[in-house]
Design an enzyme around this catalytic site. Structure first.
Site, PDB file in Angstrom:
ATOM      1  N   CYS A   2     -49.433  34.781 -17.691  1.00 17.32           N
ATOM      2  CA  CYS A   2     -49.582  34.462 -16.270  1.00 17.32           C
ATOM      3  C   CYS A   2     -48.380  33.701 -15.724  1.00 17.32           C
ATOM      4  CB  CYS A   2     -50.848  33.667 -15.971  1.00 17.32           C
ATOM      5  SG  CYS A   2     -50.605  31.921 -15.780  1.00 17.32           S
ATOM      6  N   ARG A  27     -45.461  38.612 -15.229  1.00 10.14           N
ATOM      7  CA  ARG A  27     -46.168  37.853 -16.262  1.00 10.14           C
ATOM      8  C   ARG A  27     -47.671  38.107 -16.269  1.00 10.14           C
ATOM      9  NH1 ARG A  27     -43.090  33.695 -18.252  1.00 10.14           N
ATOM     10  NH2 ARG A  27     -44.943  32.571 -18.901  1.00 10.14           N
ATOM     11  N   TRP A  74     -53.152  36.868 -15.971  1.00  8.14           N
ATOM     12  CA  TRP A  74     -53.310  37.859 -17.014  1.00  8.14           C
ATOM     13  C   TRP A  74     -54.568  37.428 -17.763  1.00  8.14           C
ATOM     14  CZ3 TRP A  74     -53.250  38.136 -22.467  1.00  8.14           C
ATOM     15  CH2 TRP A  74     -53.184  39.448 -22.981  1.00  8.14           C
ATOM     16  N   ASN A 100     -52.201  28.535 -17.282  1.00 12.12           N
ATOM     17  CA  ASN A 100     -51.611  29.602 -18.086  1.00 12.12           C
ATOM     18  C   ASN A 100     -51.981  29.315 -19.533  1.00 12.12           C
ATOM     19  OD1 ASN A 100     -49.918  31.251 -19.534  1.00 12.12           O
ATOM     20  ND2 ASN A 100     -48.027  30.281 -18.891  1.00 12.12           N
ATOM     21  N   GLY A 101     -52.681  30.242 -20.180  1.00 10.23           N
ATOM     22  CA  GLY A 101     -53.026  30.039 -21.586  1.00 10.23           C
ATOM     23  C   GLY A 101     -54.521  30.111 -21.820  1.00 10.23           C
ATOM     24  N   GLU A 482     -38.912  52.015 -31.247  1.00  9.09           N
ATOM     25  CA  GLU A 482     -38.719  51.423 -29.923  1.00  9.09           C
ATOM     26  C   GLU A 482     -38.892  52.487 -28.827  1.00  9.09           C
ATOM     27  OE1 GLU A 482     -38.700  48.739 -28.486  1.00  9.09           O
ATOM     28  OE2 GLU A 482     -37.392  48.744 -26.745  1.00  9.09           O
ATOM     29  N   LYS A 486     -41.794  52.331 -25.966  1.00  8.23           N
ATOM     30  CA  LYS A 486     -41.472  52.333 -24.538  1.00  8.23           C
ATOM     31  C   LYS A 486     -42.303  53.401 -23.815  1.00  8.23           C
ATOM     32  CE  LYS A 486     -39.230  49.716 -24.608  1.00  8.23           C
ATOM     33  NZ  LYS A 486     -39.604  48.294 -24.611  1.00  8.23           N
ATOM     34  N   GLU A 489     -45.896  52.219 -23.543  1.00 10.09           N
ATOM     35  CA  GLU A 489     -46.048  51.089 -22.618  1.00 10.09           C
ATOM     36  C   GLU A 489     -46.062  51.523 -21.161  1.00 10.09           C
ATOM     37  OE1 GLU A 489     -43.969  47.077 -24.108  1.00 10.09           O
ATOM     38  OE2 GLU A 489     -42.583  48.741 -24.002  1.00 10.09           O
ATOM     39  N   HIS A 505     -45.717  63.399 -45.285  1.00 15.28           N
ATOM     40  CA  HIS A 505     -46.846  62.686 -45.882  1.00 15.28           C
ATOM     41  C   HIS A 505     -47.986  62.485 -44.891  1.00 15.28           C
ATOM     42  CE1 HIS A 505     -44.539  62.038 -49.472  1.00 15.28           C
ATOM     43  NE2 HIS A 505     -43.555  61.506 -48.765  1.00 15.28           N
ATOM     44  N   LYS A 604     -45.330  40.228 -19.615  1.00 17.97           N
ATOM     45  CA  LYS A 604     -44.027  40.161 -20.260  1.00 17.97           C
ATOM     46  C   LYS A 604     -43.964  39.178 -21.422  1.00 17.97           C
ATOM     47  CE  LYS A 604     -39.344  40.784 -19.805  1.00 17.97           C
ATOM     48  NZ  LYS A 604     -39.232  42.114 -20.388  1.00 17.97           N
TER      49      LYS A 604
END
Ligand code: GLU
Length: 609
Positions: A2, A27, A74, A100-101, A482, A486, A489, A505, A604
């Site tokens: 947040c 955020r 968030w 925040n948290g 990566e 991406k 996401e 495999h 983020k």
């Protein structure tokens, strides 16, 4: 997670708060809200969803006040809704709280407050703070905050305003929830991150864990939770305001991808000498210390973990040291074996990632020295570390990392080369070759961006796919991971990054004409192997999108589409190769109409476990 903001001063308080929240929306964007003090009352407004929803309400029903706080959420406790949006109020509506948290003991606190007669409006953990404050407030807000902090446990940044204190805000920080105070002339700003206040001031105080801050127009006083005065030096921030804005690009992510050449250049400045040698004396890790190492242990989360994986290959290969690599969220519970001859390397863009910070604590307890790779000066990680390698990437607003990943890879390459030279495990020819490759890198990354126009129609064709595979080997394996991350996401297409040799495999069973396969097929010692894997995928009718060097017929033979990138030293090549993968993910997501900069469910900086 947040974003939180605060302002005391003569400007339009809500205007400043909204401006800050806009820059912090990356955020968290489940809801947004503000509260101000006006004429002995707390007035507030909050709305579920993006900030725009709140802005709409505030246009119709403007709010004015002398001091204010704001929040973008968030959600961790309680679904995104108007009522769960912050700020939260006490029963009388005279105290407002943003957070925040996570308040870990919220359930027990809520139960005892309800017993005392408090009525809760939301499902959040945060609301207990407002009611606790109400319980403990006897006319001195700061004292009530201190008492409240004794009762709550968890990681948080908290912001409080009270109807009785028209020109004062109180903030507190515990754990990995960043908090910055911006000092103006007769006005003071508060935010979770630098870009939110960069437009107003560059003189900043960085609040640390276990501190309470009293904010007025005249500045801020910092003290410990117990009340001991803290003298904090002012940090002058030299980030460019424009670099925190979109600058004509459709999305921050696209702009940040185009900043990669500059970021690479900035990350190399002062570290790569013109003769190609490396100068990392800034680290303050003595050569004898580096020579005495028996092991390196690297941990990180998300994209930073893949940059760390790239670093692992380079350190092992060039500096001939055993390297352990672990996700920070696993490392913290894996009882790692470390000692004073271990160097722990923690990679985190924000330097505030909760899992990484906890892993750092464990590594230090185990006796290891700590090298931090981060983008944020003054972050918790940078402050804890024995040595820090900064990324010089500037603010990254797009939630999906791009330029900071590139910068992390550059840092890892620089460190591996430095370590190898100090330990005498690299010959001068190899070192020169790598140095030259780094010197070329800004221009090669720039040239790789030229594939943009070719990527657009390919992205359009691929966008309906529901699964994609990304294959790489050796140093290109982390790039495959990566690239797949991406795509997941920002486009919500399922993708897997795989070490190409592992295909047989299991994952080869997934392949048919509906599954596009991206293959990192640039030159290097394992190129023949990866070309065989590419042929295997082609034989299963998959559409092959290859990243290859120009005129490499072997790589082009089995590919349906080729994105060509300049050829460089195979150990540095991955930093060039990631560029088309970013563009591909971006254009697929954009074509699908996804919210590229603020993908669903993400934020983020992950300051919760
Ligand atoms: N835990 C709080 C909530 O769910 C705060 C989350 C945040 O950091 O945005 O509302």
């Amino acid at each position: 997670m947040c974003g939180i903001v605060g302002y005391v001063g003569p400007r339009d308080v809500v205007g400043v708060l909204l401006d800050g929240l806009r820059r912090l929306e990356y955020r968290g964007y489940d809801s947004a809200g503000v509260a101000v003090v006006n004429g002995g009352r707390v007035l507030g407004s909050k709305r579920v969803g993006k900030l725009a929803n709140l802005e709409e309400v505030l246009v119709k029903t403007p709010l004015h006040g002398s001091a204010g706080i704001g929040h973008t959420r968030w959600a961790t406790h309680g679904r995104p809704s108007d009522t769960n949006a912050h700020p939260h109020l006490d029963c009388k509506g005279r105290i407002a709280v943003i957070h925040n948290g996570i308040i870990e003991n919220h359930a027990a606190l809520r139960a005892s407050l309800v017993k005392k007669g408090h009525t809760f409006a939301s499902e959040t953990d945060t609301e207990v703070v407002a009611h606790l404050l109400e319980d403990l407030y006897t006319g001195d807000l700061v004292a009530a905050v201190r008492e409240t902090l004794k009762a709550v446990s968890g990681a948080y940044a908290l912001g409080v305003l009270c109807a009785d204190a028209p020109d004062q805000l109180v903030f507190a920080r515990n754990g990995a929830s960043p908090l910055i105070i911006g000092l103006g002339d007769g006005e003071t700003f508060v935010a979770s991150d630098i870009p939110a206040i960069l437009n107003y001031t560059r003189r900043e105080l960085i609040v640390q864990e276990g501190e309470v801050v009293v904010v007025t127009r005249d500045g801020a006083t910092i003290s410990t939770f117990n009340g001991a005065h803290v003298q904090r030096e002012i940090t002058n921030i030299n980030w460019d305001v424009r670099s925190a804005e979109k600058g004509g690009f459709k999305h921050f992510m696209l702009k940040e991808m185009y900043e990669q050449p500059k970021v690479v250049k900035d990350t190399l400045v002062g570290r790569l000498r013109t003769d190609g040698s490396i100068d990392l004396s800034e680290l303050g890790l003595s050569e004898s210390r580096l020579r005495s190492l028996h092991k390196i242990s690297i941990f990180a989360c998300g994209s930073a973990f893949y940059a760390a994986a790239y670093g692992m290959y380079l350190i092992r290969q060039l500096a001939k040291l055993p390297v352990e690599l672990e996700l920070a969220s696993e490392f913290r519970y894996s009882e790692p074996v470390l000692d004073k001859n271990t160097l722990a390397i923690a990679v985190s863009q924000s330097g505030e990632t909760a899992d990484t910070l906890e892993a750092v604590r464990i590594a230090k307890e185990g006796g290891a020295s700590l090298l931090a790779v981060t983008n944020v000066v003054g972050s918790a990680l940078a402050r804890t570390a024995d040595a820090t390698l900064f990324m010089q990437a500037g603010p990254e607003i797009g939630v999906a990392a791009t330029k900071t990943f590139t910068a992390q890879c550059v840092d890892m390459a620089l460190f591996a080369m430095h370590l190898a030279r100090v330990r005498g495990t690299i010959d001068s020819g190899t070192l020169d070759g790598l140095g030259q490759a780094l010197r070329d890198l800004p221009s090669f990354v720039d040239q790789a961006l030229n594939v943009n126009d070719e990527v657009v129609p390919v992205a359009r064709r691929i966008a309906p796919a529901s699964t994609m595979l990304y294959l790489g080997r050796h140093v290109n394996f982390p790039i495959a991971l990566e690239g797949a991350l991406k795509l997941k996401e920002i486009s919500y297409i399922h993708a897997e990054g795989y070490a190409a040799g592992e295909m047989k495999h299991g994952p080869i069973a997934l392949l048919d004409a509906s599954v596009p396969v991206v293959v990192l097929a640039t030159k290097g010692p394992v190129q023949e192997k990866i070309l065989s894997n590419m042929a295997e995928a082609k034989a299963r009718d998959s559409r092959i999108i290859a990243v290859a060097n120009p005129h490499d017929d072997m790589a082009i033979e089995n590919a349906d589409v080729v994105f060509t990138v300049p050829e460089t030293h195979h150990l540095i090549q991955p930093i060039v190769n990631v560029v088309p993968l970013y563009l591909l993910a971006y254009h697929i997501a954009d074509h699908k109409g996804c919210d590229v900069d603020q993908p669903r469910n993400l934020a983020k900086t992950v300051t919760v476990e």
